[in-house]
Design a protein around this motif. Structure first.
Motif, PDB file in Angstrom:
ATOM      1  N   ALA A 344       0.824  -1.211   0.000  1.00  0.00           N
ATOM      2  CA  ALA A 344       0.000   0.000   0.000  1.00  0.00           C
ATOM      3  C   ALA A 344       0.851   1.252   0.000  1.00  0.00           C
ATOM      4  O   ALA A 344       0.554   2.225  -0.707  1.00  0.00           O
ATOM      5  CB  ALA A 344      -0.926  -0.012   1.213  1.00  0.00           C
ATOM      6  N   TYR A 345       1.931   1.251   0.773  1.00  0.00           N
ATOM      7  CA  TYR A 345       2.784   2.435   0.873  1.00  0.00           C
ATOM      8  C   TYR A 345       3.704   2.590  -0.338  1.00  0.00           C
ATOM      9  O   TYR A 345       4.353   3.621  -0.493  1.00  0.00           O
ATOM     10  CB  TYR A 345       3.613   2.373   2.158  1.00  0.00           C
ATOM     11  N   SER A 346       3.766   1.560  -1.197  1.00  0.00           N
ATOM     12  CA  SER A 346       4.597   1.638  -2.400  1.00  0.00           C
ATOM     13  C   SER A 346       3.915   2.395  -3.524  1.00  0.00           C
ATOM     14  O   SER A 346       4.576   2.854  -4.467  1.00  0.00           O
ATOM     15  CB  SER A 346       4.933   0.226  -2.899  1.00  0.00           C
ATOM     16  N   LEU A 347       2.605   2.528  -3.453  1.00  0.00           N
ATOM     17  CA  LEU A 347       1.857   3.141  -4.541  1.00  0.00           C
ATOM     18  C   LEU A 347       2.207   4.619  -4.692  1.00  0.00           C
ATOM     19  O   LEU A 347       2.457   5.324  -3.704  1.00  0.00           O
ATOM     20  CB  LEU A 347       0.359   2.988  -4.293  1.00  0.00           C
ATOM     21  N   ALA A 348       2.184   5.096  -5.934  1.00  0.00           N
ATOM     22  CA  ALA A 348       2.494   6.502  -6.190  1.00  0.00           C
ATOM     23  C   ALA A 348       1.492   7.417  -5.506  1.00  0.00           C
ATOM     24  O   ALA A 348       1.841   8.476  -4.982  1.00  0.00           O
ATOM     25  CB  ALA A 348       2.514   6.759  -7.697  1.00  0.00           C
ATOM     26  N   ALA A 349       0.235   7.019  -5.518  1.00  0.00           N
ATOM     27  CA  ALA A 349      -0.806   7.782  -4.817  1.00  0.00           C
ATOM     28  C   ALA A 349      -1.413   6.874  -3.755  1.00  0.00           C
ATOM     29  O   ALA A 349      -2.436   6.218  -3.979  1.00  0.00           O
ATOM     30  CB  ALA A 349      -1.865   8.259  -5.797  1.00  0.00           C
ATOM     31  N   SER A 350      -0.760   6.825  -2.602  1.00  0.00           N
ATOM     32  CA  SER A 350      -1.178   5.920  -1.531  1.00  0.00           C
ATOM     33  C   SER A 350      -2.023   6.680  -0.518  1.00  0.00           C
ATOM     34  O   SER A 350      -1.522   7.554   0.196  1.00  0.00           O
ATOM     35  CB  SER A 350       0.056   5.325  -0.841  1.00  0.00           C
ATOM     36  N   SER A 351      -3.295   6.342  -0.432  1.00  0.00           N
ATOM     37  CA  SER A 351      -4.172   7.023   0.524  1.00  0.00           C
ATOM     38  C   SER A 351      -3.756   6.719   1.957  1.00  0.00           C
ATOM     39  O   SER A 351      -3.857   7.583   2.843  1.00  0.00           O
ATOM     40  CB  SER A 351      -5.625   6.614   0.289  1.00  0.00           C
ATOM     41  N   ARG A 352      -3.281   5.500   2.195  1.00  0.00           N
ATOM     42  CA  ARG A 352      -2.856   5.140   3.549  1.00  0.00           C
ATOM     43  C   ARG A 352      -1.618   5.921   3.953  1.00  0.00           C
ATOM     44  O   ARG A 352      -1.495   6.372   5.094  1.00  0.00           O
ATOM     45  CB  ARG A 352      -2.621   3.627   3.637  1.00  0.00           C
ATOM     46  N   ARG A 353      -0.699   6.087   3.024  1.00  0.00           N
ATOM     47  CA  ARG A 353       0.500   6.867   3.329  1.00  0.00           C
ATOM     48  C   ARG A 353       0.140   8.334   3.548  1.00  0.00           C
ATOM     49  O   ARG A 353       0.652   8.983   4.472  1.00  0.00           O
ATOM     50  CB  ARG A 353       1.516   6.728   2.199  1.00  0.00           C
ATOM     51  N   GLU A 354      -0.731   8.873   2.715  1.00  0.00           N
ATOM     52  CA  GLU A 354      -1.160  10.261   2.874  1.00  0.00           C
ATOM     53  C   GLU A 354      -1.858  10.468   4.212  1.00  0.00           C
ATOM     54  O   GLU A 354      -1.702  11.513   4.854  1.00  0.00           O
ATOM     55  CB  GLU A 354      -2.084  10.664   1.721  1.00  0.00           C
ATOM     56  N   SER A 355      -2.617   9.474   4.643  1.00  0.00           N
ATOM     57  CA  SER A 355      -3.303   9.566   5.924  1.00  0.00           C
ATOM     58  C   SER A 355      -2.302   9.650   7.069  1.00  0.00           C
ATOM     59  O   SER A 355      -2.472  10.446   8.009  1.00  0.00           O
ATOM     60  CB  SER A 355      -4.229   8.368   6.110  1.00  0.00           C
ATOM     61  N   GLN A 356      -1.233   8.849   6.997  1.00  0.00           N
ATOM     62  CA  GLN A 356      -0.223   8.930   8.061  1.00  0.00           C
ATOM     63  C   GLN A 356       0.532  10.257   8.003  1.00  0.00           C
ATOM     64  O   GLN A 356       0.846  10.834   9.049  1.00  0.00           O
ATOM     65  CB  GLN A 356       0.777   7.773   8.012  1.00  0.00           C
ATOM     66  N   LEU A 357       0.818  10.743   6.803  1.00  0.00           N
ATOM     67  CA  LEU A 357       1.487  12.031   6.696  1.00  0.00           C
ATOM     68  C   LEU A 357       0.660  13.126   7.372  1.00  0.00           C
ATOM     69  O   LEU A 357       1.217  14.037   8.005  1.00  0.00           O
ATOM     70  CB  LEU A 357       1.731  12.383   5.231  1.00  0.00           C
ATOM     71  N   ALA A 358      -0.656  13.033   7.259  1.00  0.00           N
ATOM     72  CA  ALA A 358      -1.516  14.012   7.934  1.00  0.00           C
ATOM     73  C   ALA A 358      -1.407  13.872   9.450  1.00  0.00           C
ATOM     74  O   ALA A 358      -1.402  14.868  10.183  1.00  0.00           O
ATOM     75  CB  ALA A 358      -2.962  13.835   7.485  1.00  0.00           C
ATOM     76  N   ARG A 359      -1.282  12.629   9.931  1.00  0.00           N
ATOM     77  CA  ARG A 359      -1.135  12.412  11.381  1.00  0.00           C
ATOM     78  C   ARG A 359       0.227  12.898  11.865  1.00  0.00           C
ATOM     79  O   ARG A 359       0.351  13.435  12.974  1.00  0.00           O
ATOM     80  CB  ARG A 359      -1.314  10.921  11.727  1.00  0.00           C
ATOM     81  N   ILE A 360       1.261  12.719  11.040  1.00  0.00           N
ATOM     82  CA  ILE A 360       2.613  13.128  11.422  1.00  0.00           C
ATOM     83  C   ILE A 360       2.670  14.630  11.666  1.00  0.00           C
ATOM     84  O   ILE A 360       3.472  15.110  12.490  1.00  0.00           O
ATOM     85  CB  ILE A 360       3.634  12.713  10.347  1.00  0.00           C
ATOM     86  N   ALA A 361       1.834  15.383  10.992  1.00  0.00           N
ATOM     87  CA  ALA A 361       1.843  16.843  11.168  1.00  0.00           C
ATOM     88  C   ALA A 361       1.599  17.236  12.618  1.00  0.00           C
ATOM     89  O   ALA A 361       1.977  18.336  13.033  1.00  0.00           O
ATOM     90  CB  ALA A 361       0.793  17.475  10.260  1.00  0.00           C
ATOM     91  N   HIS A 362       1.010  16.341  13.398  1.00  0.00           N
ATOM     92  CA  HIS A 362       0.722  16.643  14.803  1.00  0.00           C
ATOM     93  C   HIS A 362       1.788  16.082  15.758  1.00  0.00           C
ATOM     94  O   HIS A 362       1.663  16.239  16.972  1.00  0.00           O
ATOM     95  CB  HIS A 362      -0.643  16.061  15.187  1.00  0.00           C
ATOM     96  N   PHE A 363       2.809  15.441  15.195  1.00  0.00           N
ATOM     97  CA  PHE A 363       3.851  14.851  16.056  1.00  0.00           C
ATOM     98  C   PHE A 363       4.821  15.925  16.527  1.00  0.00           C
ATOM     99  O   PHE A 363       5.255  16.771  15.756  1.00  0.00           O
ATOM    100  CB  PHE A 363       4.625  13.775  15.291  1.00  0.00           C
ATOM    101  N   ARG A 364       5.154  15.860  17.792  1.00  0.00           N
ATOM    102  CA  ARG A 364       6.164  16.762  18.354  1.00  0.00           C
ATOM    103  C   ARG A 364       7.224  15.920  19.045  1.00  0.00           C
ATOM    104  O   ARG A 364       6.944  15.242  20.031  1.00  0.00           O
ATOM    105  CB  ARG A 364       5.524  17.742  19.355  1.00  0.00           C
ATOM    106  N   ALA A 365       8.426  15.960  18.501  1.00  0.00           N
ATOM    107  CA  ALA A 365       9.508  15.138  19.047  1.00  0.00           C
ATOM    108  C   ALA A 365       9.960  15.671  20.397  1.00  0.00           C
ATOM    109  O   ALA A 365       9.942  16.883  20.642  1.00  0.00           O
ATOM    110  CB  ALA A 365      10.696  15.129  18.079  1.00  0.00           C
ATOM    111  N   PRO A 366      10.375  14.765  21.299  1.00  0.00           N
ATOM    112  CA  PRO A 366      10.969  15.227  22.563  1.00  0.00           C
ATOM    113  C   PRO A 366      12.209  16.071  22.280  1.00  0.00           C
ATOM    114  O   PRO A 366      12.888  15.871  21.266  1.00  0.00           O
ATOM    115  CB  PRO A 366      11.339  13.916  23.273  1.00  0.00           C
ATOM    116  N   THR A 367      12.496  16.999  23.166  1.00  0.00           N
ATOM    117  CA  THR A 367      13.679  17.845  22.996  1.00  0.00           C
ATOM    118  C   THR A 367      14.614  17.654  24.197  1.00  0.00           C
ATOM    119  O   THR A 367      14.184  17.265  25.286  1.00  0.00           O
ATOM    120  CB  THR A 367      13.308  19.333  22.903  1.00  0.00           C
ATOM    121  N   TRP A 368      15.893  17.959  23.982  1.00  0.00           N
ATOM    122  CA  TRP A 368      16.843  17.897  25.094  1.00  0.00           C
ATOM    123  C   TRP A 368      16.529  18.953  26.140  1.00  0.00           C
ATOM    124  O   TRP A 368      16.762  18.747  27.331  1.00  0.00           O
ATOM    125  CB  TRP A 368      18.271  18.032  24.589  1.00  0.00           C
TER     126      TRP A 368
END
Length: 383
Positions: A344-368
């Motif tokens: 699914a993630y190999s496809l040029a237009a992967s809806s599942r990958r796009e969905s995760q990219l939208a979720r990643i926008a809310h990720f905040r990495a821990p900082t030192w």
């Protein structure tokens, strides 16, 4: 703040041997960067320890931060430390911070710190040799159990890199009938956070798996999945980029890499990567694959999400703690599940990958900064 001492034995030893920093080493380097300007360095061997002079401490810290492999300078530093060990050492109160597992098993180390007026605070990265001994070298489980039990009995404080690690540590303390010292959870910041300006290293779509090749990381399973992908898709199969050195008891994975003709054109093995090259490979990947059976933290997952790269990972508690529902989670033995997600993630237009990219926008990495704010508050409460 109390006087800070940093045990840099592992960092100095690995620098002398010309070894690249591991994840544990990067934590130690971050502590040197944070506290080094006013701290003293400690060197130890089998529980015997010495505190370096202010001048020698700064020399050690500068070499560690720069990564300069000055073997002669290190030998002189160690020689002076050995001579200093024979002299009386002051007992000015303070805190020893020890960020690796090396030397945790020697009670005389703790006793010597107490005589110097120091409280000993150790970081616990994982208890994998205790919970999953089958993935470690023979005897490592007993050695690590001694480290952990000695720290439980004699350390003044413990730092856990995740709540998951602290929960496992608490369970081990209860089972062993040992006290749980004062403790704090302080998550680790990623070393890789900024994207590079470079284009993709190869034109074909690819996935990456990052880490030493060893049974716990489940490379053999992933290579079997890739063989099946080649059988299904032939030349259209996306590449698998394996980044990491070959470790121990990984003969099955090595046999696949060296002898499986189905994989010869589908798998790229990189034994070493600079930080810049690693970021370039990661940021253009379809996803980071993380099929481990167990992890103490999982820094590649944090680094991938910090770069905006999707992750397909084993369904581990520590991953859900750090990344919530952002990655795709799959059982580490679910072959059809991994095949489905990768296709699914190999496809040029992967809806599942796009969905995760939208979720990643809310990720905040821990900082030192957050890590050390938490730690400094913990040290103040101990005082």
């Amino acid at each position: 703040m109390s006087r800070i001492l940093l045990d840099v034995t592992r960092l100095v030893t690995r620098l002398y041997d010309g070894l690249l920093p591991t994840g544990v080493d990067r934590v130690g380097i971050a502590y040197v960067e944070r506290y080094g300007a006013s701290a003293h360095a400690v060197l130890s061997e089998r529980g015997f320890s010495t505190v370096l002079s202010r001048k020698d401490s700064q020399t050690a810290f500068e070499m560690i931060i720069s990564g300069a492999r000055k073997r002669y300078a290190i030998r002189k530093l160690v020689a002076r430390a050995c001579i200093k060990h024979l002299r009386p050492q002051n007992a000015e109160k303070g805190v020893l911070l020890h960020t690796s597992h090396n030397g945790m098993e020697f009670q005389r180390y703790y006793n010597a710190m107490k005589k110097r007026g120091l409280r000993s605070v150790f970081m616990v990265h994982d208890l994998i040799p205790l919970t999953h001994a089958e993935f470690c070298r023979p005897g490592v489980d007993a050695a690590h159990r001694k480290r952990i039990h000695t720290a439980l009995a004699h350390a003044d404080g413990l730092i856990a890199n995740s709540q998951d690690t602290l929960d496992v540590l608490s369970a081990e303390a209860a089972q062993a009938g040992l006290p749980l010292p004062a403790n704090v959870v302080a998550r680790l910041a990623p070393a890789v956070t900024a994207r590079t300006p470079h284009s993709a290293p190869i034109e074909q779509p690819y996935f990456i798996v990052l880490g030493t090749i060893e049974p716990r990381k489940n490379h053999w399973f992933l290579l079997q999945v890739w063989r099946r992908l080649v059988e299904r898709h032939g030349a259209a199969t996306p590449k698998l980029v394996v980044i990491g050195r070959r470790g121990w008891e990984c003969e099955n994975a090595v046999d696949m890499l060296d002898r499986c003709h189905h994989l010869q054109d589908a798998v790229i093995e990189l034994h070493g990567c600079s930080d810049g090259d690693l970021r370039t490979w990661m940021q253009h990947a379809q996803a980071l694959l993380f099929p481990s059976f167990v992890e103490g933290y999982g820094m590649p997952l944090v680094e991938a999400l910090a770069l905006g790269v999707p992750v397909i990972a084993s369904d581990l508690g520590v991953f859900r703690e750090i990344a919530t529902d952002i990655p795709e989670y799959v059982d580490p033995l679910d072959g059809p599940g991994w095949l489905s997600h990768i296709e699914a993630y190999s496809l040029a237009a992967s809806s599942r990958r796009e969905s995760q990219l939208a979720r990643i926008a809310h990720f905040r990495a821990p900082t030192w900064s957050e890590h050390f704010d938490t730690l400094d508050g913990f040290l103040a409460s101990m005082a």
